[in-house]
Structures are given as structure tokens and as C-alpha cells.
Design a protein around this motif. Structure first.
Motif, PDB file in Angstrom:
ATOM      1  N   ASP A   1       0.644  -1.157  -0.009  1.00  0.00           N
ATOM      2  CA  ASP A   1       0.021   0.058   0.003  1.00  0.00           C
ATOM      3  C   ASP A   1       0.936   1.368   0.033  1.00  0.00           C
ATOM      4  O   ASP A   1       0.230   2.560  -0.134  1.00  0.00           O
ATOM      5  CB  ASP A   1      -0.915   0.220   1.305  1.00  0.00           C
ATOM      6  N   GLY A   2       2.043   1.089   0.007  1.00  0.00           N
ATOM      7  CA  GLY A   2       3.176   2.176  -0.112  1.00  0.00           C
ATOM      8  C   GLY A   2       3.132   3.277   1.133  1.00  0.00           C
ATOM      9  O   GLY A   2       3.438   4.149   0.784  1.00  0.00           O
ATOM     10  N   ASP A   3       2.544   2.696   2.238  1.00  0.00           N
ATOM     11  CA  ASP A   3       2.647   3.719   3.440  1.00  0.00           C
ATOM     12  C   ASP A   3       4.066   3.617   4.171  1.00  0.00           C
ATOM     13  O   ASP A   3       4.113   4.343   5.332  1.00  0.00           O
ATOM     14  CB  ASP A   3       1.438   3.380   4.298  1.00  0.00           C
ATOM     15  N   GLY A   4       4.920   3.094   3.980  1.00  0.00           N
ATOM     16  CA  GLY A   4       6.340   2.816   4.350  1.00  0.00           C
ATOM     17  C   GLY A   4       6.332   2.034   5.681  1.00  0.00           C
ATOM     18  O   GLY A   4       7.308   1.629   6.199  1.00  0.00           O
ATOM     19  N   LEU A   5       5.161   1.388   5.723  1.00  0.00           N
ATOM     20  CA  LEU A   5       5.160   0.211   6.824  1.00  0.00           C
ATOM     21  C   LEU A   5       4.766  -0.900   6.516  1.00  0.00           C
ATOM     22  O   LEU A   5       3.864  -1.179   5.388  1.00  0.00           O
ATOM     23  CB  LEU A   5       4.449   0.773   8.183  1.00  0.00           C
ATOM     24  N   ILE A   6       5.261  -2.125   6.963  1.00  0.00           N
ATOM     25  CA  ILE A   6       4.730  -3.340   6.636  1.00  0.00           C
ATOM     26  C   ILE A   6       3.762  -3.947   7.756  1.00  0.00           C
ATOM     27  O   ILE A   6       3.930  -4.030   8.891  1.00  0.00           O
ATOM     28  CB  ILE A   6       5.917  -4.474   6.450  1.00  0.00           C
ATOM     29  N   THR A   7       2.371  -4.108   7.235  1.00  0.00           N
ATOM     30  CA  THR A   7       1.365  -4.303   8.004  1.00  0.00           C
ATOM     31  C   THR A   7       0.644  -5.623   7.512  1.00  0.00           C
ATOM     32  O   THR A   7       0.943  -5.909   6.402  1.00  0.00           O
ATOM     33  CB  THR A   7       0.611  -3.293   8.419  1.00  0.00           C
ATOM     34  N   PRO A   8      -0.205  -6.053   8.577  1.00  0.00           N
ATOM     35  CA  PRO A   8      -1.128  -7.456   7.759  1.00  0.00           C
ATOM     36  C   PRO A   8      -1.816  -6.906   6.418  1.00  0.00           C
ATOM     37  O   PRO A   8      -2.071  -7.679   5.719  1.00  0.00           O
ATOM     38  CB  PRO A   8      -1.974  -7.642   8.974  1.00  0.00           C
ATOM     39  N   GLU A   9      -2.130  -5.672   6.289  1.00  0.00           N
ATOM     40  CA  GLU A   9      -2.790  -5.228   5.188  1.00  0.00           C
ATOM     41  C   GLU A   9      -1.924  -5.416   4.070  1.00  0.00           C
ATOM     42  O   GLU A   9      -2.524  -5.013   2.665  1.00  0.00           O
ATOM     43  CB  GLU A   9      -3.045  -3.785   5.453  1.00  0.00           C
ATOM     44  N   ASP A  10      -0.794  -5.456   4.006  1.00  0.00           N
ATOM     45  CA  ASP A  10       0.366  -5.674   2.867  1.00  0.00           C
ATOM     46  C   ASP A  10       0.246  -7.179   2.230  1.00  0.00           C
ATOM     47  O   ASP A  10       1.019  -7.390   1.324  1.00  0.00           O
ATOM     48  CB  ASP A  10       1.684  -5.338   3.424  1.00  0.00           C
TER      49      ASP A  10
END
Length: 972
Positions: free
Chosen positions: A802-811
Motif C-alpha cells: 500500500d506504499g505507506d512505508g510500513l509493513i502491516t497485515p494489510e500488505d
């Protein structure tokens, strides 16, 4: 005026290939529209003028014959195969039709293809030869089953396996029928072909027709082969020095190793001594040896005009790559056709099979993780129980020590049917059929202490299971055929009922008084005693009807209705109704195409129908109780007590899962049928899926069966057969090409567009992989970017979707599916006089698999594993993260992304060279046929997985084998 005298002519039409009757052959009075067709026994009756009459005998696939009547009352005709016409009789549900009259999507495989390669399961020969059938072998273990679906998966929780019918009776997926006894296999795919079986045919139908005797001289056939099995392909496991490097690097990461001087800190004395002396063990090589496969079959057939018979016996033996992993199968088959009256025939099909199989607990997991710094045997040649210097790591060879382990299954099966066929009138045939399938199975297990099943210093274990299964089928159906000028009608009405029962009893215990008792004296168990039993019963009642209509030999219509009542569904929903309709137009018969040069055959087909599925276990609608154990404190002692709690909520509305199928097909033939084939496009929509939906915890239950969700399958299939070369000097080259592509999608779930617990996602196949997408390894110089997600160089790097700079479960995203994008088969047969050469190429492309080798990287270096390219400061690879003794697989971030690999492959599945000895030799030996052949099976595999065979599906247990087989066929 004068009237021509009429005479009644009767007779039988036989096939010149196998001397068997030809049902459905057409007999026409020349220069008239008067005619008839042969019945199931190839018999016919027709009234014609006594003078000047000529009868025309024809059937698709055979040369047409004209016969002068000349006042003859009996005319028997033998039709010879037309090598330029690939038409044939095709078996369909409750009958046969000419291939030219098919309105549904059906593929047929004949006996020559069935025995072309040696197989354990006769259905294996269909791999790559039936468009729409996705088939792989489950493993390389003796007697291993098959994984197969027809036109994709439909159900999320219920069965997706096709229905298998042998001689009209339900058989099941474990095909033990000798391939030499099979005359043909038909695969029914669209609703027009499968709806006659209603709920049973929802996932496609496979019809197996066995050989029968024919009147005339007795015929004896002997078929025998022997083959050697070797390892077909396996992952590379680290050698001793390679594992030492891994272990050193994992400790260097945490500062516990800096040079070889620190080896004594990270290896125990036994391993260190073996390493220093260059002693290593390849545990897989110690376990995996050479296996074999052999089959010996003899059959005899013959009979008179009154009675015919076919009898065969078979012995099959397969030894796996592991010691004492072996299957023995003995089978016998008898068929008798007896004419009680001229219009009444009694038919029997009886088959008895006994399987005696010794199994092994998979030792490869233990072998692959074992330290290679150990010796398998001591100085006296005995197996070292703990070879690597500790008291917990067992030698994987312990199960091979005589008396340590036995897992034996004895399976006995009687399968047969009895049929009465009554030709009530010239056009009406009534059939009553009774089928019985009875199986008894005993499986006994004994594992001594220090075996894989019991573990290090574990108590010995003994267990015995006794199972019995029976299914009784009774079917009655009538077929009426009527021909009048340009009109041909055939009607079918019938009923079917079957009931089945399955019983199981088991007992087990631990710490036997003596290991010599094996599983034969469970009363000698001293602890851990368990008992259990179960009973399941189910039944199905059905009514069905079918109408086939043909007009002017080119317009065909099929209408069908079946009603099923299933005992496993809820009250009020037990009955389902499944209609289908199909149309075909034989364009080639139209006047505007009859004279088109190069066009031999052209037909278009379309069909639509609904089928059902009730493939859930009995009693799911009723709710259920489970046993619970309690302990009551009575002073200084506790007393056990038992109770029951509600464990399964009732499903009072559970009903049918239904599939609506639309199919469009095109059959063609060019250049006098030098090129023939078919193309099919289809869409299958399944709704009201039988599945377990999650329930709120406040209900007291975790899930309940319900009809929810939708699945769609769309695909295209093609089959092309060609005669590439056909020379007068005897050279002939035939090819068959099959192509299948199926797109499987979940269209609707219980709630929302995803079910993370089960891995189901709307718009994607049922077996999809949802995870982070690995893009490499964090490298030196990328410390700041890695630190954003609390990572370091040498760790797995995944894509920020998602390009938000963080790796989260949504990725997490769908990264692949186990469903192939397409499969391709290419079969070739070349003959020159007595010499035969055939080879078959099979491709399965676009599927992703979970690789046990890729996903078992021992990042902490505590155990051995597959050879992998891992990151170090000196080796900045992007394949695998840096070894680290301070972590584990469970605690390594994004570790699961390592296991997904491209499972596409192409293999030359078999190459066969055969020689048919000339007549001069066979006459001298007093045999009618003598053939010798050699087959190389599964020798050539091409993939991106190195030596590993991806058909195994990613597992390392019981790897795939390759075979070199030598065989002999003799007809006396």
C-alpha cells in the motif's frame, strides 16, 4: 397388381477387431427408408422383399458392407475397422451411443491406451489424455492414490472427487481393476452426460467398462512385466561440511563462533570427532534404495452362441524405495453371459481382490534434519540408536531393525453384479441389475520403543483397526428404440437405489509385555489402553428418464431428468431434481457441406443442465454429542467420571449444493479424418455450497453446516488427433494433443469477500496462497530503510503493497494458487511393420506449490536441512536470510514467504519401444501374438526445482520414482 413376397431376416453384427457384438449398428434396405439397428448383443431383425433386396450394414468407425439377401433368413456380418474413420461406440450412463450421436462432452480411452504403460491404478493412464481432467499421482509410495478433479473444484468443504462406475456399479476412487481387464474408460464432463447420475455425477463421471467373452474358439492371453524403480528426484540435503558452515554462521551471527577454534563450543564431542575425522552420513541415501514393480496376468475367454465367459487372474507386487514398504495384490475376475431364452440374457460380473500391504512411517523428515556428523552403524554392523552423541536424536534407520516396527493392512474386496436383460419386443429392452460391494480391512500397527512413532525412550505402541464396508445397489431401467423414416427415438426410464454401511472397531495400548506379540495380543498392553467403534449408514433413491431424438441423421436432441433422495440431508430437503438438455447439429450432413473438399466431419453441440451434491457425512443435520472426562476429588484420590456435551449443532435446513453447467462444443474431421478433434468451452456455477460457517462463541458452538457461498469454473478444452504419416511401406505415425485451461473463482462467501481462517477469497481459486510478497533480503547499506520496520541486513524483505512505508497485515496479497493455468498432453505412436515407438509428454503450468524443502530452512543451525543459498556479509544473496542461532523459524519475520515456489513442470512421462514378432515366428511357436516391450517411465522432468519432481506437490516424504520396465504380451 402384384405383391412382392416378404421374408424375415435376422442375424448378428460383430466387430472384426475383437469378435464382440456391435450394438447400435444400422441395417438399411437399399433404395428405401426402411431400416433397424442392432441391440446390445448386436442382434437385429428386419422384414424385406424376398427378391432383389440388398441390406446395407454400417457403423461409425467401420467399413460399410452391402449383402444380397437371396432368400436368406439368417445373415451374420463381421464389420472391419475403417482406419480412416475414428468414430466408435461410446459408453454413456445406462447405455451406449455412436460417437457421432453424442450430444454431451465425453472422452473415451480404449484398451490399447490403457495398457500402454505399467501403472498401479488404471486411472493413471488418463493423465494428460483427457481434456479437463487434472490428475497427479499422490506420491511414490507403493499403492499411492491419485489426486484428480474434472473441470476444477466446486465445493469448499464437500467432496470434489468424480464418480467412478465399473460395469454400471459405483466403485470408488481406489481403482484395483487390472488394466488388462478394461475394455474402455469414458469420462463424462458436461451436464448432458453426467446429469443421468444426478447428485452422484456433480463432479464428473468416469465409466469403466471391462472386457467380456465372445463366442468362438477359446482365447488365452498372458501379460507380464517387471520393472526397477529408482529415485526420481529429490531435494539436495546439506552435506557434512555444508551443515558445519551453516552451524558456524548461525553462531557467528550471535557472537558465539569466530574461528574453528570455537568448534568445541558448538558441537558435542561425538559430532566434533566425526567432523575432524571426515566422517559424514547422507541419511537419505541410507534410507532410499531401489524398488521394483511387477505384474503377471493371465486371461481366457470364449464360449458358444448360448454362453460366453471371460476369466482372469492377476498378481501385482510393488516394492518402494524404503525397505519393507511393499504392496502385494491378488485379484481374479469372472464374467459370464448366458442366454436363458432367445430374448432373455443373464449377465454376471464378479471380481475379488486381496491386498496385503506393509507401510512405513515417513522417516525422511527425521533423516533430513539429522546432523550428518553421525555414524549409522556401530563396528559390529548394528544400527546406532542415538548416532549423533545425544539421547534424544533417534537414528531414522531404527524402524528397519527387525521386530521394531510393523504396519500391515490386509484388505479383501468382493465386487460384482448380476443383470437380467429382457428384449420384451423388438424395440424394448428391460434391464434389472443388482450390485454388491463388500470390503473388509484389518490394519495392525506395532512400534517398539525408540522408533519414529514412539520417539526416544517412548513406550511401545500396538493398535488394531477392523473395518467393514458394504454397498448394495439395485437398478431397473427400460430402453425403447423406434425408427421411422427420418426419425429415430430412444427413451429411457429407470430407478436406482443404493444403501451403504461402514463399521469400525479399534483398540490400542502401550508398553506391551513382549515386542514379539506385535499387534496380535492387545490384552498384553499395560497402559494407555483405548477402545472405540463407529457406524455410518447412508442411502440414496433415484428416478431418471432420458429421451434421445435424431432427425435426418443430423439434428440431435437429448432431454433428461433425474430425481434423487439423499438420507444425509435434512428432513424436507432430501429430494433434489436435476434436469438437462442438449442439442447437436451435424453440419457435415447438410447439402451445402457434403461436397466440401477436405471436410470429413463437422458437428456443433450445446448443453445446459443442473446437477447436485450431497457429499457430507451422515448425521451432520442432526447434531451430536462428544465424550468428556472429569475427575472428582475424593480425599487423597481422584475418581474419573465421564459425561457428554453438545459438540455439533443441528442443521435442520441443510439442502442440496447445485451446479449449473453450460457447455458449447465443436467436433471436426478433415482430410478423410487424418485430423480429428473437439473443442469445448464451459461455465459451471455452483451455489448453496455445503460448508461449515463460523458461529458466535455465545452460541456454545464454533461452527455449523449450512448452504452458503458460490463458486464458478470457466474453461476451454481441446483434443486433436492426427495421422501424420501413413505410408504403403508400413510406416504410420499418430499423435494426440490435449489442452485444458480452467479458471476457478469463489464468487460469494458467508460474509464479506474473504475468509482468512480458511484462506478463501472472492475472485480467486479455492486453493490460493495469501501472504506477504518476498522481494529479497535486506542488504548492507540499507540499514536505515530496514530499521523502519525494525529489521536488519540479512533479514527477509517484503513488498510494501500500500506504499505507506510500513509493513502491516494489510500488505498481504494473493501470491499464487495451486490450480494450474493450463495442462498439456502430447502423445505419439510410431509403427513400422512389427516395431512400435511411443512417447508421451505432459506439462502442468502456472501452479504454485508449498515446497517443504524451501520452507524448512534451519535458520538457527540446530538441525540439518536442504541445501540453500543463504545471506552472509560475504555472500549478499537475495534468496534466504542470514543464519541466526538467536532466533527460530517461528520467530523469524516473514519466514513463511520462503516456502512458495513455481511448481510448473514438463515431463516426458513415458517412452516405450515394442516389437511384435512376425507371423512366421508366432506360427512356429503356436501362438497368435507375441510382443515384447520396454518402457522408461518418468525419467525426464524439467522444472525450476532442480532434481525435485514437482508432481509430488512439494513434500519430501515418499518421493516420486522413475521406472525401467520390461514386458511381454502373448495371445495363444
Amino acid at each position: 397388381m402384384s405383391f412382392a413376397q416378404q421374408i424375415l431376416v435376422k442375424g448378428q453384427v460383430m466387430s472384426g477387431d475383437d469378435n464382440l457384438p456391435v450394438p447400435g449398428a444400422t441395417i438399411l434396405l437399399k433404395n428405401s427408408q426402411k431400416g433397424t439397428i442392432t441391440d446390445v448383443d448386436g442382434l437385429y431383425t428386419i422384414e424385406v422383399p424376398s427378391t432383389g433386396s440388398i441390406l446395407i450394414f454400417s457403423y461409425v468407425g467401420y467399413n460399410t458392407q452391402e449383402v444380397q439377401v437371396n432368400n436368406q433368413n439368417t445373415i451374420n456380418v463381421t464389420l472391419q475397422t475403417d482406419t480412416q474413420d475414428l468414430g466408435e461406440v461410446v459408453v454413456v450412463g445406462y447405455g451406449t451411443v455412436k460417437k457421432s450421436d453424442l450430444t454431451g462432452s465425453v472422452v473415451s480411452i480404449r484398451d490399447k491406451d490403457l495398457t500402454a504403460i505399467p501403472v498401479t491404478n488404471a486411472l493413471e493412464v488418463m493423465q494428460g489424455k483427457v481434456p479437463g481432467l487434472d490428475l497427479t499421482k499422490a506420491s511414490g509410495q507403493p499403492g499411492a492414490g491419485l489426486n484428480f478433479t474434472i473441470r476444477g473444484n466446486r465445493s469448499l468443504n464437500a467432496s470434489n472427487g468424480p464418480l467412478i462406475i465399473v460395469d454400471g456399479i459405483i466403485y470408488g476412487p481406489n481403482m484395483d481393476v487390472n488394466p488388462n481387464d478394461i475394455a474402455s474408460i469414458e469420462v463424462l464432463k458436461d451436464a448432458s452426460a453426467t446429469a443421468i447420475y444426478g447428485t452422484l455425477g456433480a463432479n464428473g463421471v468416469i465409466l469403466v467398462t471391462t472386457k467380456r467373452g465372445a463366442s468362438g474358439k477359446s482365447k488365452i492371453s498372458v501379460n507380464s512385466y517387471y520393472g526397477v524403480q529408482t529415485l526420481g528426484g529429490y531435494a539436495d540435503i546439506m552435506t557434512g561440511p555444508e551443515w558445519v558452515d551453516l552451524r558456524r554462521e548461525s553462531r557467528r551471527t550471535v557472537g558465539e563462533w569466530n574461528s574453528p577454534a570455537d568448534d568445541e563450543k558448538i558441537f558435542n564431542p561425538t559430532q566434533l570427532e566425526n567432523f575432524q575425522n571426515g566422517r559424514y552420513t547422507d541419511w537419505a541415501q541410507q534410507l532410499l534404495g531401489t524398488g521394483s514393480q511387477q505384474n503377471h496376468q493371465i486371461s481366457t475367454s470364449g464360449g458358444s452362441d448360448k454362453a460366453t465367459y471371460y476369466f482372469s487372474m492377476e498378481y501385482f507386487n510393488e516394492k518402494g524405495l524404503l525397505e519393507r514398504d511393499e504392496l502385494n495384490r491378488y485379484s481374479g475376475r469372472l464374467t459370464v453371459d448366458y442366454k436363458v431364452l432367445d430374448n432373455l440374457k443373464l449377465t454376471t460380473n464378479l471380481m475379488y481382490t486381496m491386498k496385503d500391504q506393509d507401510r512405513r512411517t515417513d522417516p525422511m523428515n527425521q533423516a533430513n534434519k539429522m546432523s550428518p556428523l553421525g555414524m549409522p552403524f556401530d563396528s559390529e554392523g548394528n544400527v546406532n540408536t542415538f548416532p549423533v552423541g545425544d539421547a534424544s536424536t533417534l537414528n531414522p534407520l531404527m524402524d528397519q531393525v527387525r521386530g521394531n516396527f510393523e504396519d500391515n493392512e490386509l484388505n479383501k474386496r468382493f465386487f460384482g453384479n448380476l443383470s437380467l436383460d429382457w428384449n420384451a419386443t423388438k424395440n424394448l429392452t428391460v434391464t434389472s441389475r443388482l450390485g454388491i460391494d463388500a470390503i473388509t480391512m484389518r490394519r495392525g500397527l506395532f512400534a517398539a520403543t525408540n522408533t519414529i512413532a514412539t520417539g526416544a525412550n517412548g513406550l511401545s505402541l500396538a493398535r488394531a483397526d477392523n473395518n467393514s464396508f458394504s454397498r448394495t445397489t439395485w437398478e431397473n431401467f427400460a430402453t425403447y428404440t423406434y425408427v421411422s423414416g427420418d426419425h429415430e427415438w430412444q427413451g429411457l426410464l429407470g430407478t436406482s437405489i443404493w444403501t451403504e454401511s461402514s463399521e469400525n472397531y479399534f483398540a490400542e495400548g502401550r508398553n506391551l509385555l513382549s515386542p514379539t506379540m506385535l499387534f496380535n495380543n492387545l490384552g498384553a498392553s499395560q497402559t494407555g489402553i483405548r477402545l472405540g467403534s463407529s457406524l455410518e449408514e447412508r442411502s440414496l433413491a433415484s428416478f431418471f428418464g432420458r429421451v434421445n431424438y435424431k432427425f435426418k441423421n443430423r439434428y440431435l436432441l437429448t432431454l433428461l431428468m433425474r430425481s434423487d433422495g439423499s438420507s444425509v440431508l435434512s428432513k424436507g430437503n432430501k429430494w433434489g431434481y436435476f434436469p438437462s438438455a442438449a442439442l447437436s447439429w451435424i453440419l457435415k450432413e447438410e447439402s451445402f457441406l457434403q461436397n466440401m473438399e477436405g471436410l470429413t466431419d463437422l458437428k456443433i453441440r450445446t448443453s445446459y443442465g443442473i446437477s447436485g451434491n450431497s457429499a457430507v457425512n451422515p448425521y451432520q443435520t442432526l447434531g451430536g454429542l462428544s465424550k468428556s472426562t472429569y475427575a472428582f476429588d475424593r480425599g487423597t484420590a481422584e475418581s474419573p467420571a465421564f459425561g457428554f456435551y453438545p459438540s455439533l449443532i443441528s442443521a435442520p435446513t441443510l439442502s442440496w449444493e447445485t451446479t449449473a453447467t453450460t457447455n458449447f462444443g465443436l467436433d471436426f474431421g478433415f482430410f478423410n479424418n487424418r485430423i480429428t478433434g473437439s473443442i469445448d468451452a464451459y461455465q459451471q456455477d455452483t451455489k448453496d455450497l455445503l460448508m461449515q460457517r463460523a458461529l458466535p462463541t455465545t452460541s456454545g458452538f464454533s461452527s455449523s453446516w449450512d448452504n452458503v457461498g458460490k463458486v464458478r469454473n470457466r474453461g476451454i478444452e481441446a483434443l486433436i488427433s492426427t495421422i501424420n504419416v501413413d505410408r504403403m511401406n508400413g510406416i504410420r505415425w499418430n499423435s494426440d494433443i490435449t489442452f485444458s485451461s480452467n479458471k476457478e473463482s469463489i464468487m460469494e462467501l458467508v460474509d464479506g469477500d474473504r475468509d482468512l481462517a480458511n484462506g478463501w477469497f472472492v475472485g480467486h481459486p479455492i486453493n490460493s496462497f495469501y501472504d506477504y510478497q518476498k522481494i529479497g533480503i535486506w542488504q548492507l547499506g540499507e540499514e536505515d530503510a530496514a530499521a523502519v520496520n525494525q529489521q536488519l541486513p540479512g533479514e527477509v524483505r517484503v513488498r510494501d503493497q500500500d506504499g505507506d512505508g510500513l509493513i502491516t497485515p494489510e500488505d498481504r496479497v494473493i501470491i499464487g494458487s495451486a490450480v494450474p493455468k493450463f495442462t498439456l498432453g502430447f502423445n505419439n505412436r510410431v509403427t513400422y511393420k512389427g516395431v512400435e515407438l511411443s512417447f508421451f509428454i505432459y506439462a502442468r503450468q502456472g501452479q504454485m506449490i508449498v515446497s517443504e524443502a524451501a520452507g524448512s530452512y534451519k535458520i538457527d543451525g540446530l538441525e540439518n536441512g536442504p541445501k540453500l543459498d543463504y545471506w552472509t556479509p560475504e555472500n549478499p544473496t537475495n534468496d534466504y536470510p542470514r543464519p541466526n542461532a538467536g532466533t527460530s523459524r517461528a520467530s523469524t519475520r516473514y519466514y513463511s514467504t520462503l516456502q512458495y515456489v513455481d511448481g510448473s513442470f514438463v515431463k516426458i512421462r513415458d517412452v516405450t519401444v515394442g516389437y511384435n514378432f512376425p507371423t512366421a515366428v508366432t506360427e512356429r511357436l503356436k501362438v497368435s501374438r507375441l510382443r515384447f516391450y520396454a518402457t522408461a517411465k518418468n525419467y525426464f522432468v524439467f522444472s525450476n526445482m532442480g532434481p525435485y519432481d514437482p508432481e509430488r506437490g512439494g513434500n519430501l516424504s515418499f518421493p516420486m520414482t522413475r521406472q525401467m520396465v520390461f514386458g511381454l504380451n502373448i495371445d495363444l
